[in-house]
Design a protein around this motif. Structure first.
Motif, PDB file in Angstrom:
ATOM      1  N   VAL A   1      74.936  63.478  34.126  1.00 29.81           N
ATOM      2  CA  VAL A   1      74.555  62.064  34.353  1.00 29.81           C
ATOM      3  C   VAL A   1      73.161  62.024  33.179  1.00 29.81           C
ATOM      4  O   VAL A   1      73.334  61.023  32.595  1.00 29.81           O
ATOM      5  CB  VAL A   1      74.016  62.173  35.752  1.00 29.81           C
ATOM      6  N   ALA A   2      72.306  62.817  33.197  1.00 30.46           N
ATOM      7  CA  ALA A   2      71.220  62.760  32.505  1.00 30.46           C
ATOM      8  C   ALA A   2      70.395  63.750  32.119  1.00 30.46           C
ATOM      9  O   ALA A   2      70.614  64.742  32.904  1.00 30.46           O
ATOM     10  CB  ALA A   2      70.342  61.518  32.648  1.00 30.46           C
ATOM     11  N   ALA A   3      69.705  63.650  31.129  1.00 26.74           N
ATOM     12  CA  ALA A   3      68.848  64.962  30.884  1.00 26.74           C
ATOM     13  C   ALA A   3      67.605  64.743  29.994  1.00 26.74           C
ATOM     14  O   ALA A   3      67.733  63.785  29.499  1.00 26.74           O
ATOM     15  CB  ALA A   3      69.708  66.167  29.814  1.00 26.74           C
ATOM     16  N   ILE A   4      66.558  65.624  30.216  1.00 33.32           N
ATOM     17  CA  ILE A   4      65.368  65.230  29.521  1.00 33.32           C
ATOM     18  C   ILE A   4      64.822  66.607  29.181  1.00 33.32           C
ATOM     19  O   ILE A   4      64.859  67.722  29.757  1.00 33.32           O
ATOM     20  CB  ILE A   4      64.264  64.475  30.506  1.00 33.32           C
TER      21      ILE A   4
ATOM     22  N   ARG B   1      71.244  51.833  33.463  1.00 32.70           N
ATOM     23  CA  ARG B   1      70.677  51.468  34.784  1.00 32.70           C
ATOM     24  C   ARG B   1      70.155  52.915  35.474  1.00 32.70           C
ATOM     25  O   ARG B   1      69.318  52.666  36.658  1.00 32.70           O
ATOM     26  CB  ARG B   1      72.273  51.529  35.705  1.00 32.70           C
ATOM     27  N   PHE B   2      70.199  53.813  34.876  1.00 31.30           N
ATOM     28  CA  PHE B   2      69.666  55.043  35.487  1.00 31.30           C
ATOM     29  C   PHE B   2      68.452  55.481  34.387  1.00 31.30           C
ATOM     30  O   PHE B   2      68.633  55.439  33.281  1.00 31.30           O
ATOM     31  CB  PHE B   2      70.499  56.124  35.452  1.00 31.30           C
ATOM     32  N   THR B   3      67.371  56.241  34.800  1.00 32.53           N
ATOM     33  CA  THR B   3      66.316  56.696  34.130  1.00 32.53           C
ATOM     34  C   THR B   3      65.875  57.876  34.496  1.00 32.53           C
ATOM     35  O   THR B   3      65.389  58.265  35.795  1.00 32.53           O
ATOM     36  CB  THR B   3      64.990  55.448  34.025  1.00 32.53           C
ATOM     37  N   ILE B   4      65.783  58.815  33.437  1.00 34.60           N
ATOM     38  CA  ILE B   4      65.079  60.189  33.824  1.00 34.60           C
ATOM     39  C   ILE B   4      63.808  60.320  33.299  1.00 34.60           C
ATOM     40  O   ILE B   4      63.437  60.009  32.161  1.00 34.60           O
ATOM     41  CB  ILE B   4      66.147  61.283  33.314  1.00 34.60           C
ATOM     42  N   SER B   5      62.850  61.000  34.150  1.00 29.80           N
ATOM     43  CA  SER B   5      61.551  61.272  33.498  1.00 29.80           C
ATOM     44  C   SER B   5      61.006  62.490  34.457  1.00 29.80           C
ATOM     45  O   SER B   5      61.873  62.904  35.187  1.00 29.80           O
ATOM     46  CB  SER B   5      60.796  59.938  34.051  1.00 29.80           C
ATOM     47  N   ARG B   6      59.772  62.804  33.984  1.00 31.20           N
ATOM     48  CA  ARG B   6      59.098  63.996  34.373  1.00 31.20           C
ATOM     49  C   ARG B   6      57.834  63.913  34.515  1.00 31.20           C
ATOM     50  O   ARG B   6      57.057  62.881  33.911  1.00 31.20           O
ATOM     51  CB  ARG B   6      59.541  65.141  33.394  1.00 31.20           C
TER      52      ARG B   6
ATOM     53  N   VAL C   1      61.155  66.373  38.020  1.00 28.55           N
ATOM     54  CA  VAL C   1      61.972  65.377  37.318  1.00 28.55           C
ATOM     55  C   VAL C   1      62.265  64.670  38.181  1.00 28.55           C
ATOM     56  O   VAL C   1      62.904  64.709  39.464  1.00 28.55           O
ATOM     57  CB  VAL C   1      63.086  66.436  36.630  1.00 28.55           C
ATOM     58  N   TYR C   2      62.641  63.260  37.681  1.00 30.23           N
ATOM     59  CA  TYR C   2      63.081  62.236  38.603  1.00 30.23           C
ATOM     60  C   TYR C   2      64.079  61.678  37.954  1.00 30.23           C
ATOM     61  O   TYR C   2      64.630  61.753  36.904  1.00 30.23           O
ATOM     62  CB  TYR C   2      61.803  61.189  38.713  1.00 30.23           C
ATOM     63  N   LEU C   3      65.301  60.843  38.803  1.00 30.59           N
ATOM     64  CA  LEU C   3      66.112  60.054  38.527  1.00 30.59           C
ATOM     65  C   LEU C   3      66.206  58.688  39.231  1.00 30.59           C
ATOM     66  O   LEU C   3      66.419  58.827  40.204  1.00 30.59           O
ATOM     67  CB  LEU C   3      67.434  60.791  38.525  1.00 30.59           C
ATOM     68  N   GLN C   4      65.636  57.910  38.480  1.00 31.09           N
ATOM     69  CA  GLN C   4      65.704  56.356  39.021  1.00 31.09           C
ATOM     70  C   GLN C   4      66.968  55.597  38.898  1.00 31.09           C
ATOM     71  O   GLN C   4      67.492  55.755  37.642  1.00 31.09           O
ATOM     72  CB  GLN C   4      64.412  55.485  38.325  1.00 31.09           C
ATOM     73  N   MET C   5      67.541  55.126  39.804  1.00 26.96           N
ATOM     74  CA  MET C   5      68.949  54.822  39.759  1.00 26.96           C
ATOM     75  C   MET C   5      68.760  53.330  40.357  1.00 26.96           C
ATOM     76  O   MET C   5      68.462  53.192  41.463  1.00 26.96           O
ATOM     77  CB  MET C   5      69.883  55.441  40.786  1.00 26.96           C
ATOM     78  N   ASN C   6      69.214  52.419  39.474  1.00 31.07           N
ATOM     79  CA  ASN C   6      69.238  50.982  39.866  1.00 31.07           C
ATOM     80  C   ASN C   6      70.577  50.367  39.693  1.00 31.07           C
ATOM     81  O   ASN C   6      71.574  50.847  39.154  1.00 31.07           O
ATOM     82  CB  ASN C   6      68.247  50.318  38.999  1.00 31.07           C
TER      83      ASN C   6
END
Length: 123
Positions: free
Chosen positions: A48-51, A67-72, A79-84
């Motif tokens: 899905v995503a990586a950081i 639509r999705f944003t990964i952050s830390r 680590v977060y995954l914001q899903m819109n």
């Protein structure tokens, strides 16, 4: 060893949002890339995503870009995954993973995995 614990999953209506969290413990995360994968029923686990922990470089699957944003959060080792704009097609168990390969989408490149958190999007 790195221990990963996901949270934040649940049931949400189509069009809604969720934020997943992955709390890490056991080692410093600076050498690692942290990633989210998902596995829908009857399907293979997919990236899905990586950081990259050291410099915040991010990587996304084409299907979630925009639509999705990964952050830390360095202080919280999380680590977060914001899903819109969620839709039923993203219903899956979402897994957090840690590995040494920068932004790799390959499951085999990740050494540590969480237990997963269920995300269900209703239509």
């Amino acid at each position: 060893q790195v221990q990963l614990v996901e949270s934040g999953g649940g049931l949400v209506q189509s069009g809604g949002s969720l934020r997943l969290s992955c709390a890490a413990s056991g080692r410093t995360l600076s050498p690692y890339t942290m990633a989210w994968f998902r596995q829908a029923p009857g399907k293979e686990r997919e990236f899905v995503a990586a950081i990259r922990w050291s410099d915040d470089n991010t990587y996304y699957a084409d299907s979630v870009k925009g639509r999705f944003t990964i952050s830390r959060d360095n202080a919280k080792n999380t680590v977060y995954l914001q899903m819109n704009s969620l839709n039923p097609k993203v219903t899956a168990v979402y897994y957090c993973a840690a590995g040494y390969y920068n932004g790799s989408p390959r499951i085999g490149d990740y050494n540590y995995w969480g237990q997963g958190t269920q995300v269900t999007v209703s239509s």
